[in-house]
Design a protein around this motif. Structure first.
Motif, PDB file in Angstrom:
ATOM      1  N   LYS A  51      23.958  16.020  33.777  1.00  0.00           N
ATOM      2  CA  LYS A  51      24.967  14.942  32.709  1.00  0.00           C
ATOM      3  C   LYS A  51      26.205  14.735  32.261  1.00  0.00           C
ATOM      4  CE  LYS A  51      22.464  17.794  29.209  1.00  0.00           C
ATOM      5  NZ  LYS A  51      22.458  18.602  30.336  1.00  0.00           N
ATOM      6  N   SER A  52      26.960  15.500  32.230  1.00  0.00           N
ATOM      7  CA  SER A  52      28.635  15.998  31.806  1.00  0.00           C
ATOM      8  C   SER A  52      28.982  15.176  33.421  1.00  0.00           C
ATOM      9  CB  SER A  52      28.920  17.435  31.935  1.00  0.00           C
ATOM     10  OG  SER A  52      28.600  17.253  30.570  1.00  0.00           O
ATOM     11  N   THR A  53      28.296  15.610  34.701  1.00  0.00           N
ATOM     12  CA  THR A  53      29.043  14.650  35.986  1.00  0.00           C
ATOM     13  C   THR A  53      28.543  13.369  35.891  1.00  0.00           C
ATOM     14  OG1 THR A  53      28.629  16.902  37.229  1.00  0.00           O
ATOM     15  CG2 THR A  53      29.023  15.324  38.090  1.00  0.00           C
ATOM     16  N   LEU A 177      30.554  10.852  25.173  1.00  0.00           N
ATOM     17  CA  LEU A 177      31.319  11.442  24.284  1.00  0.00           C
ATOM     18  C   LEU A 177      29.703  12.587  25.397  1.00  0.00           C
ATOM     19  CD1 LEU A 177      30.021   9.313  21.534  1.00  0.00           C
ATOM     20  CD2 LEU A 177      31.836  10.761  20.628  1.00  0.00           C
ATOM     21  N   ASP A 178      30.890  13.192  25.930  1.00  0.00           N
ATOM     22  CA  ASP A 178      29.614  15.167  26.111  1.00  0.00           C
ATOM     23  C   ASP A 178      29.546  15.968  25.019  1.00  0.00           C
ATOM     24  OD1 ASP A 178      28.959  16.330  27.983  1.00  0.00           O
ATOM     25  OD2 ASP A 178      30.602  16.236  29.309  1.00  0.00           O
ATOM     26  N   GLU A 179      28.511  15.988  24.557  1.00  0.00           N
ATOM     27  CA  GLU A 179      28.433  17.208  23.981  1.00  0.00           C
ATOM     28  C   GLU A 179      29.042  17.257  23.081  1.00  0.00           C
ATOM     29  OE1 GLU A 179      26.164  20.898  25.024  1.00  0.00           O
ATOM     30  OE2 GLU A 179      25.976  19.859  27.008  1.00  0.00           O
ATOM     31  N   VAL A 180      29.579  16.804  21.575  1.00  0.00           N
ATOM     32  CA  VAL A 180      30.555  16.647  21.542  1.00  0.00           C
ATOM     33  C   VAL A 180      30.609  17.376  19.581  1.00  0.00           C
ATOM     34  CG1 VAL A 180      31.694  14.622  21.955  1.00  0.00           C
ATOM     35  CG2 VAL A 180      30.306  14.846  19.377  1.00  0.00           C
TER      36      VAL A 180
HETATM   37 MG   LIG Z   1      27.383  19.612  29.977  1.00  0.00          MG
END
Ligand SMILES: [Mg+2]
Ligand SMILES: Nc1ncnc2c1ncn2[C@@H]1O[C@H](COP(=O)(O)OP(=O)(O)OP(=O)(O)O)[C@@H](O)[C@H]1O
Lengths: 258, 220
Positions: A51-53, A177-180
């Protein structure tokens, strides 16, 4: 396929056949994703699914090893600069904001300076105008009175709201937004989610990676379930998080329902 | 019981003063050149360009792993034979001191920059900054604060290190003290005055350094 696309909103940001390997490890195995104007996409999936990638590929924070990122109809190239403001990575990032799990505020700058830094340095906005807009944004996230504080004097929730204001100061067309809320104490999660919800209501185009299933179901127009580098399920929250047909997704969602 | 007699040294006060002046000149000169060298070498090492980085690293290791005294002797007596031109002892002294301290500065700068979390650069990039802008506006100001104590410390050491240039007859404070001793046969007085002069300069400087360090710690 999606709400926004059904209504004919134009596509703003698109990933086509994105692949990404770290050394010998292929983390993304050909992912397609498109964001229509005003659409909110929720990205969910197990830890390590990519997901982050994926979201970091969308603003070229990670350079994909295959496929392309297309912004306003132009495939983004490899160089930071461009001649006409269409294909450069700098252009992409100027219009596509990102908020990080760990805030990454600039500790040597005040809250106000954090927010004005981008407009002043990157967009060459006059200081007075940048500050005026920054104050308005800080008021929107409820932190106007903290404008002269340094980040180290803020709570996690306040830091993240400043980080959101910093991204918004660039007047982005898309927000990533990444796991903010993952680094926040539970009692501080709500204040950040409320800000994001207001942005969604205001028509901001967003891609949101989150483990907050209820929030994702609530705020997203469309959910993508990522598993082992592929999008396995895609659909409205009502067809995915709330009524998962796919076995892996069902198992994944079930873990959040206690 | 030894009879101290500083009176005989009085007539040589200008020698001491001139020596002290040269010591200061070599210290600040080599710090200045050393900073430039350090920045270039640090940039080379962080450039991501293998060959450049390797050359920079080799330079650093050579200068960090040989004594300064050996470097001075080599640059003054051996280097001229290698290149076929004689160099002035003052040039050799300044060159060696600068190259020596530059190798250490490069490591201090590099450590400072690498100590800034990757997230800072990413946050800068995410608002559209170029890597140059991210480096100069976000990374360097933070790195500067972190490396300042080590930088000052290395510079204080450099002040003391300049005393070694006396072995290639540069007329710094240590050299002048030896000259005065030769004239007066008063080693105790000559060398005590020399030591006192080093202390007179360095003690205030170390106090200022401590004060800066404390201030930095408070502002974090
Ligand atoms: Mg991640
Ligand atoms: N810079 C990197 N170098 C090497 N491997 C990496 C790098 N970044 C990510 N990975 C690997 O890629 C895989 C996917 O990572 P990613 O961070 O995208 O997962 P994620 O879905 O965001 O997980 P989480 O929910 O834990 O944040 C993991 O196996 C991770 O170890």
């Amino acid at each position: 396929m999606t709400n926004a696309r059904d209504t004919g909103a134009p596509t703003v940001l698109e990933a086509r056949g994105i692949r990404k390997s770290f050394g010998g490890l292929e983390v993304l195995k050909g992912v397609d994703l498109s964001l229509s104007r005003g659409e909110v996409v929720g990205l969910i999936g197990p830890s390590g699914s990519g997901k982050s990638t994926l979201i970091r590929c969308l603003n070229m924070m990670e350079k994909p090893t295959g496929g392309s990122v297309i912004f306003r109809g132009h495939a983004i190239g490899k160089s930071f600069r461009d001649r006409d403001g269409t294909t450069g990575i700098g252009t992409l990032r100027r219009h596509v904001g990102m908020v990080f799990q760990h805030f990454n505020l600039f500790p040597h700058k005040t809250v106000l300076q954090n927010v004005t830094e981008g407009p002043i340095v990157v967009c060459r906005t006059p200081r007075a105008e940048a500050e005026e807009r920054a104050m308005a944004l800080l008021a929107e996230v409820g932190l106007a009175e903290k404008c002269d504080a340094y980040p180290s004097h803020l709570s996690g929730g306040q830091k993240q709201r400043v980080a959101i204001a910093r991204a918004l100061a660039m007047q982005p067309e898309v927000l990533l937004l990444d796991e903010v809320t993952s680094a926040l104490d539970p009692e501080l999660v709500g204040e950040v989610l409320n800000v994001i919800r207001r942005l969604a209501d205001g028509g901001m185009t967003m891609a949101i990676v989150t483990h907050e299933m209820a929030f994702a179901a609530d705020v997203a127009d469309r959910i993508l379930f990522l598993d082992e580098g592929r999008i396995v399920v895609e659909g409205k929250p009502s067809e995915t998080i709330r009524n998962p047909a796919n076995e892996r997704l069902a198992a994944f969602v079930a873990r959040f329902n206690h | 019981m030894y009879r101290w007699d500083f009176d005989v040294l009085w007539q040589y006060w200008d020698l001491f003063l001139y020596g002290l002046w040269l010591t200061v000149v070599y210290t600040f000169g080599s710090i200045l050149f050393g900073v430039v060298i350090g920045l270039v070498v640090c940039a080379a090492r962080l450039s991501g360009w293998m060959i450049l980085s390797l050359i920079a690293r080799t330079y650093q290791e050579i200068f960090r792993c040989t004594p300064l005294l050996v470097q001075l002797l080599w640059f003054y007596y051996a280097f001229p034979l290698l290149v076929g031109i004689s160099i002035d002892n003052r040039v050799a002294a300044m060159l060696t001191l600068s190259l020596y301290v530059g190798a250490f500065y490069a490591e201090i700068f590099r450590g400072g920059i690498l100590s800034i979390e990757k997230g800072q650069r990413e946050a800068a990039a995410a608002i559209g900054m170029s890597s140059w802008q991210a480096m100069t506006r976000i990374v360097m100001p933070q790195a500067f604060k972190r490396m300042l104590p080590s930088f000052i410390n290395q510079s204080v050491i450099q002040f003391k290190n300049t005393s070694l240039v006396s072995v290639i007859s540069v007329a710094d404070l240590a050299y002048m003290a030896a000259v005065v001793n030769g004239q007066t046969y008063r080693p105790l007085e000559s060398y005590t005055v020399m030591a006192a002069l080093y202390i007179a300069v360095l003690f205030p400087l170390t106090q200022i350094a401590d004060w800066i360090e404390r201030r930095l710690r408070v502002s974090d």
